[in-house]
Design a protein around this motif. Structure first.
Motif, short mmCIF file in Angstrom:
data_model
loop_
_atom_site.label_atom_id
_atom_site.label_comp_id
_atom_site.label_asym_id
_atom_site.label_seq_id
_atom_site.Cartn_x
_atom_site.Cartn_y
_atom_site.Cartn_z
N ALA A 275 0.84 -1.21 0.00
CA ALA A 275 0.00 0.00 0.00
C ALA A 275 0.87 1.26 0.00
O ALA A 275 0.53 2.25 -0.67
CB ALA A 275 -0.93 -0.01 1.21
N ARG A 276 2.00 1.20 0.71
CA ARG A 276 2.88 2.38 0.71
C ARG A 276 3.37 2.67 -0.71
O ARG A 276 3.38 3.81 -1.16
CB ARG A 276 4.07 2.15 1.65
CG ARG A 276 4.93 3.39 1.82
CD ARG A 276 6.24 3.10 2.52
NE ARG A 276 6.05 2.73 3.90
CZ ARG A 276 6.53 1.60 4.45
NH1 ARG A 276 7.22 0.76 3.72
NH2 ARG A 276 6.33 1.34 5.71
N LYS A 277 3.75 1.60 -1.44
CA LYS A 277 4.23 1.78 -2.82
C LYS A 277 3.09 2.29 -3.72
O LYS A 277 3.28 3.20 -4.54
CB LYS A 277 4.77 0.44 -3.33
CG LYS A 277 5.12 0.39 -4.80
CD LYS A 277 6.46 1.03 -5.06
CE LYS A 277 6.99 0.77 -6.46
NZ LYS A 277 6.49 1.67 -7.47
N LEU A 278 1.90 1.71 -3.56
CA LEU A 278 0.75 2.18 -4.34
C LEU A 278 0.52 3.67 -4.09
O LEU A 278 0.31 4.45 -5.01
CB LEU A 278 -0.52 1.42 -3.94
CG LEU A 278 -0.83 0.11 -4.64
CD1 LEU A 278 -1.98 -0.59 -3.92
CD2 LEU A 278 -1.18 0.34 -6.11
N PHE A 279 0.57 4.05 -2.79
CA PHE A 279 0.30 5.45 -2.46
C PHE A 279 1.40 6.37 -3.01
O PHE A 279 1.11 7.45 -3.53
CB PHE A 279 0.17 5.65 -0.95
CG PHE A 279 -0.09 7.09 -0.63
CD1 PHE A 279 -1.36 7.62 -0.78
CD2 PHE A 279 0.95 7.94 -0.27
CE1 PHE A 279 -1.60 8.97 -0.56
CE2 PHE A 279 0.72 9.29 -0.06
CZ PHE A 279 -0.55 9.80 -0.19
N THR A 280 2.67 5.94 -2.92
CA THR A 280 3.77 6.77 -3.41
C THR A 280 3.62 7.01 -4.91
O THR A 280 3.79 8.14 -5.40
CB THR A 280 5.13 6.08 -3.11
OG1 THR A 280 5.19 5.83 -1.72
CG2 THR A 280 6.30 6.94 -3.51
N ASP A 281 3.27 5.95 -5.65
CA ASP A 281 3.07 6.10 -7.10
C ASP A 281 1.87 7.01 -7.40
O ASP A 281 1.91 7.85 -8.30
CB ASP A 281 2.84 4.73 -7.74
CG ASP A 281 4.12 3.87 -7.73
OD1 ASP A 281 5.19 4.40 -7.40
OD2 ASP A 281 4.02 2.67 -8.03
#
Ligand SMILES: CC(C)(COP(=O)(O)OP(=O)(O)OC[C@H]1O[C@@H](n2cnc3c(N)ncnc32)[C@H](O)[C@@H]1OP(=O)(O)O)[C@@H](O)C(=O)NCCC(=O)NCCS
Length: 152
Positions: free
Chosen positions: A79-85
Motif C-alpha cells: 500500500a505504501r508503494k501504491l500510495f507513493t506512485d
C-alpha cells in the motif's frame, strides 16, 4: 486499472471488511471517460492482482477514495508503494492536498495513513452506515513535482 481488472477489484474489496464495498457498476462508471477525473492504480505480480488505490481529482485537491491490499499481502509495503506512485501522479496533475475519510474504528488504516504523513483534520459524526459510525477526516499536503518529500 483497466476493465479487465474489475472482477478482481470487487473480489478484493469484498474480501476485506474495512474496504469500501462498491458495486461492480460503480467501478465500471469510474472507467467511463465522462465520469469525474480519477487516478486508479493496481498492484500486480505474475498476473495476480493483490491491491489497488483510487483517487478522485479536483485540483488542487484530491480525495483518496480507496486503498486496499489482500490480507496475505499486507504489511509488505504494497500500500505504501501504491500510495507513493499515486502521489507522484497527483503532483503531476497539480494536486497540492489529499483528503480522505476513514472509519474511526479502522485503526490499521489510520495507522497506515499516519505513517504516510496524513494528519487528522476533523470528524464527521455518524458519516457511515451499517454500522453507523463517525468518519475521521485526514489531510496530507503534497509538494509540487521536482521537490523531494511530503509536506504536513
Ligand atoms: C490499510 C491497508 C491498505 C495497508 O496496506 P499494507 O500493504 O498492509 O500497508 P504497508 O505494508 O504499505 O504499511 C505501511 C505502514 O503503514 C502502517 N501500517 C499498515 N498496516 C498497519 C496495521 N495493521 N497496524 C498498524 N500499522 C499499520 C505501518 O507503519 C506500516 O509500516 P511497517 O510495516 O514498516 O510498520 C490494508 O491494511 C488494507 O487493505 N486494509 C483493509 C482495507 C482498508 O481499510 N482500506 C482503507 C480504507 S479505504
Amino acid at each position: 486499472m483497466t476493465a479487465g481488472d474489475l472482477d478482481r477489484l470487487v473480489e478484493i474489496a469484498e474480501g476485506l471488511e474495512q474496504a469500501p464495498h462498491w458495486p461492480r457498476l460503480a467501478y465500471e462508471a469510474v472507467l467511463d471517460p465522462a465520469s469525474p477525473r480519477r487516478i486508479a492504480l493496481v498492484a500486480e505480480s505474475l498476473g495476480v492482482l493483490f491491491g489497488f488505490a483510487m483517487a478522485r481529482l479536483t485540483p488542487p485537491q484530491a480525495e483518496l477514495e480507496t486503498i486496499a491490499v489482500t490480507a496475505e499481502f499486507q504489511r509488505r509495503g504494497v500500500a505504501r508503494k501504491l500510495f507513493t506512485d499515486l502521489a507522484d501522479e497527483l503532483r503531476l496533475a497539480d494536486v497540492h492536498e489529499i483528503l480522505l475519510e476513514v472509519r474511526a474504528s479502522n485503526h490499521p488504516a489510520r495507522a497506515f495513513y499516519r505513517s504516510l504523513g496524513f494528519a487528522a483534520a476533523g470528524q464527521r459524526p455518524r458519516y457511515y452506515a451499517d454500522p453507523v459510525e463517525d468518519a475521521v477526516l485526514m489531510r496530507l499536503g503534497l509538494r509540487p513535482p521536482g521537490r523531494v518529500g511530503l509536506e504536513g
